[in-house]
Design an enzyme around this catalytic site. Structure first.
Site, PDB file in Angstrom:
ATOM      1  NE  ARG A   9      -3.572   1.687   2.680  1.00 55.53           N
ATOM      2  CZ  ARG A   9      -4.244   2.145   3.716  1.00 55.53           C
ATOM      3  NH1 ARG A   9      -3.519   2.272   4.721  1.00 55.53           N
ATOM      4  NH2 ARG A   9      -5.077   3.792   3.200  1.00 55.53           N
ATOM      5  CG  ASP A  37       6.211   6.904  -3.571  1.00 54.75           C
ATOM      6  OD1 ASP A  37       6.607   8.419  -3.761  1.00 54.75           O
ATOM      7  OD2 ASP A  37       7.050   6.417  -3.706  1.00 54.75           O
ATOM      8  CB  VAL A  79       0.109  11.430  -3.830  1.00 58.95           C
ATOM      9  CG1 VAL A  79      -0.092  12.929  -3.538  1.00 58.95           C
ATOM     10  CG2 VAL A  79      -0.783  10.593  -3.529  1.00 58.95           C
ATOM     11  CG  ASP A  89       8.247  11.723  -5.780  1.00 57.69           C
ATOM     12  OD1 ASP A  89       7.680  11.322  -4.742  1.00 57.69           O
ATOM     13  OD2 ASP A  89       8.566  12.616  -5.600  1.00 57.69           O
ATOM     14  CB  SER A 116       6.843  12.789  -2.222  1.00 61.23           C
ATOM     15  OG  SER A 116       5.467  11.953  -3.095  1.00 61.23           O
ATOM     16  CD  GLU A 160       3.139  13.298  -1.360  1.00 59.07           C
ATOM     17  OE1 GLU A 160       3.648  11.719  -0.904  1.00 59.07           O
ATOM     18  OE2 GLU A 160       4.178  13.412  -1.561  1.00 59.07           O
ATOM     19  CG  ASN A 184      -0.733   8.789   2.746  1.00 59.42           C
ATOM     20  OD1 ASN A 184      -1.511   8.342   1.604  1.00 59.42           O
ATOM     21  ND2 ASN A 184      -0.592  10.372   2.213  1.00 59.42           N
ATOM     22  CB  THR A 214      -6.351 -10.485  -2.270  1.00 56.20           C
ATOM     23  OG1 THR A 214      -6.180 -11.921  -1.754  1.00 56.20           O
ATOM     24  CG2 THR A 214      -4.417 -10.362  -2.824  1.00 56.20           C
ATOM     25  CG  ASP A 219      -6.416 -16.097  -3.163  1.00 54.90           C
ATOM     26  OD1 ASP A 219      -7.004 -15.091  -2.751  1.00 54.90           O
ATOM     27  OD2 ASP A 219      -6.108 -17.119  -2.032  1.00 54.90           O
TER      28      ASP A 219
END
Length: 358
Positions: A79, A84, A87, A91, A93, A105, A111, A213, A266
């Site tokens: 995630r 990253d 947005v 990079d 960030s 961020e 986030n 999943t 899966d």
């Protein structure tokens, strides 16, 4: 949360799967046409072959130990890569702490549910890699490799990751973060519109959503589907079980995103959707919407096809607005730009020590 009953819908599901098999041809042709998207200039499959040949072994071997203790961290790292890239591009960030210029961020609402441990793991991996090779590998590349290993070590496909990303010098604003990360309450139209701006199509949207999943969801991300009245697209038994975990609209609990195999990467997420057991609106609407339903059903009956398309879409996403060459920098600390980092060797030593706790 107790596992939802699937018996009552099994015969209906089988019928749907048989019918959907007729739809597979077009998606198979897509996957066979090109197995990997074109590389962005500056990225390479062998970028660190000379400067850090042991890079991927260092990361994978460490993550094997991390996941042996807590496989849930795999979803957190996957995630992190998503958030990253969506947005400001891939990079690194999202890894930056806030500064005098404003909140980072990671402080933006979308986030706040990112796992704190995921950030610590990335900095730990960075310290280990830099100890072996010197400061030559970016935090953005480490995040991309960690996401791939999170997929593979959870049972998903293994795939090569193009490398050569550089780290950004600043983080995105709260407004930009909100604008580029669709909410769990988003419907398919909103998802398609948002991701189309990143050159991701409907198949990419459905394939990347398959990252659900593994991992968990917070009650507040889906209780609008339970209270004050139940979403008609949600399986009734599934809803009754969710209400045990989330007895009120403001309960601060979590539950598995995939009720069948929550810790295995899966295609069961798509089977969940066909049984109306998707957790978020952004999940379930992929099956409700006629534009994406055929893709959901094709992935539900063909895990190999899902894996092929997931890899293709991940490689597309992983190259969004990357910095390469002399752009950006190679951070000495993933949480801060080099201009804000002092006593770099002390920081590296300190983090190398704390990594033993994992």
């Amino acid at each position: 949360m107790a596992r939802a009953s699937t018996g009552s819908s099994s015969s209906a599901l089988v019928s749907k799967l048989l019918i959907s098999s007729l739809l597979l041809g077009c998606y198979c042709l897509v996957s066979e046409a090109q197995t990997t998207p074109p590389l962005v200039k500056g990225l390479s499959w062998t970028f660190y072959k000379t400067s850090c040949p042991k890079l991927e072994n260092i990361i994978r071997n460490r993550l094997k130990k991390v996941f042996k203790k807590d496989i849930g961290q795999a979803a957190g790292l996957l995630r992190l890569h998503f958030h990253d890239c969506f947005v400001q591009g891939c990079d690194g960030s999202v890894l930056l702490d806030g500064s005098a210029s404003g909140p980072s961020e990671k402080d933006a609402p979308p986030n706040l549910s990112l796992r704190a441990e995921a950030f610590r793991i990335i900095n730990d991996l960075r310290a280990r890699v830099h100890k072996e090779c010197g400061r030559v590998v970016s935090c953005a590349d480490i995040t991309a490799i960690a996401a791939r290993d999170s997929v593979f070590l959870s049972g998903g496909p293994n795939y090569r990751v193009p490398l050569g990303r550089r780290d950004g010098l600043s983080f995105a604003t709260r407004e930009a973060t909100l604008a580029n990360l669709p909410a769990p309450s988003s419907n398919t139209s909103a998802l398609l519109t948002s991701l189309a701006t990143k050159n991701l199509d409907a198949t990419d949207v459905v394939a990347l959503s398959g990252g659900h999943t593994i991992g968990i969801g917070h009650c507040t991300s889906f209780t609008s589907r339970l209270y004050p009245s139940q979403d008609s697209t949600m399986n009734k038994y599934f809803a009754s079980q969710l209400k045990l975990t989330c007895p009120t609209a403001t309960t601060d609990n979590t539950t598995n995103l995939d009720i069948r195999t929550p810790n295995v990467f899966d295609n069961k997420y798509y089977v969940d959707l066909m049984n109306r057991q998707g957790l978020f609106t952004s999940d379930q609407d992929l099956y409700t919407d006629k534009r994406t339903r055929p893709i959901v059903t094709s992935f539900a009956v063909n895990q190999t096809l899902f894996f092929e398309k997931f890899v293709y879409s991940m490689l597309k996403m992983g190259q969004l607005s990357v910095l390469t060459g002399t752009q950006g920098e190679i951070r000495a600390n993933c949480s801060a730009p080099n201009s804000a980092t002092t006593y770099l060797s002390s920081i590296a030593d300190e983090e190398e020590g704390t990594s033993a706790a994992f």
